[in-house]
Design an enzyme around this catalytic site. Sequence first.
Site, PDB file in Angstrom:
ATOM      1  N   GLY A  70      91.611  88.229  65.905  1.00 12.07           N
ATOM      2  CA  GLY A  70      93.021  88.132  66.301  1.00 12.07           C
ATOM      3  C   GLY A  70      93.964  88.367  65.126  1.00 12.07           C
ATOM      4  CE  LYS A  78      83.922  85.121  71.078  1.00 13.14           C
ATOM      5  NZ  LYS A  78      85.036  84.231  70.929  1.00 13.14           N
ATOM      6  CD  GLU A 114      92.040  82.337  62.455  1.00 12.83           C
ATOM      7  OE1 GLU A 114      92.373  82.341  63.640  1.00 12.83           O
ATOM      8  OE2 GLU A 114      91.158  83.076  62.003  1.00 12.83           O
TER       9      GLU A 114
END
Length: 219
Positions: A99, A123, A105
């Site tokens: 993203g 994932k 992050e």
Amino acid sequence: MNMSQTDQKRAAAEAAVEYVEVGDVIGVGTGSTADFFIEFLAGIRGKLDGAVASSDASAAQLRKLGIPLLDLNQVGTLPLYVDGTDEATRNRHLIKGGGGALTREKIVAEASEKFVCIADQGKLVDRLGTFPLPIEVLEMARSMVARKLARMGGQPILRDGFVTDNGHPILDIRGMDIMNPLELERQMNQIPGVVTVGLFALRPADLLLIGTESGVDII
Ligand code: 5RP
């Protein structure tokens, strides 16, 4: 029960709410799984003293819910950071940045005591690298960095028409051999012009909450 990928993301996000304690200021990640977590935060709004967001998009969501947004510089170590991932291994190494929020992050993860990573079971991988590895770079360095990454065995592609919240482009690297994620992250961090590598191995997740067909697995 037939749990779709979306259901699995939602279940993992709901499970992460258990880790929030009264009076916490928490770190909140970015993406569709983190968005579910933000929705669940609405139900426990009173418990939270505030949140630090890892992107402008998540900040907007939190603001809508009336959760106080804090600047990381205003707060000390965060007790908890909850975020999604693009890939995760059982030893909790991650590829993040699909993203485009990888830099903030990584900063919020580093500032947090506990990083709870939430994801659907698709994932979870044996080895990182099927998902292209995102690297945020300074604009003036992107061709030089791309050449170096090509020499390291990857195929860098400039993410078309995209700049991060920090105003930088992203190179997505396909075909990188990620046999030793710790060493590769260290090596890539050394390249001048690299802002952030989307490998989260030096600071891995502390806990993976994986939504599956039969519930949420904790790793
Ligand atoms: C954003 C991220 C996200 O955590 C990652 O892309 C996962 O997204 P989603 O929860 O939508 O599958 O790293 O930079």
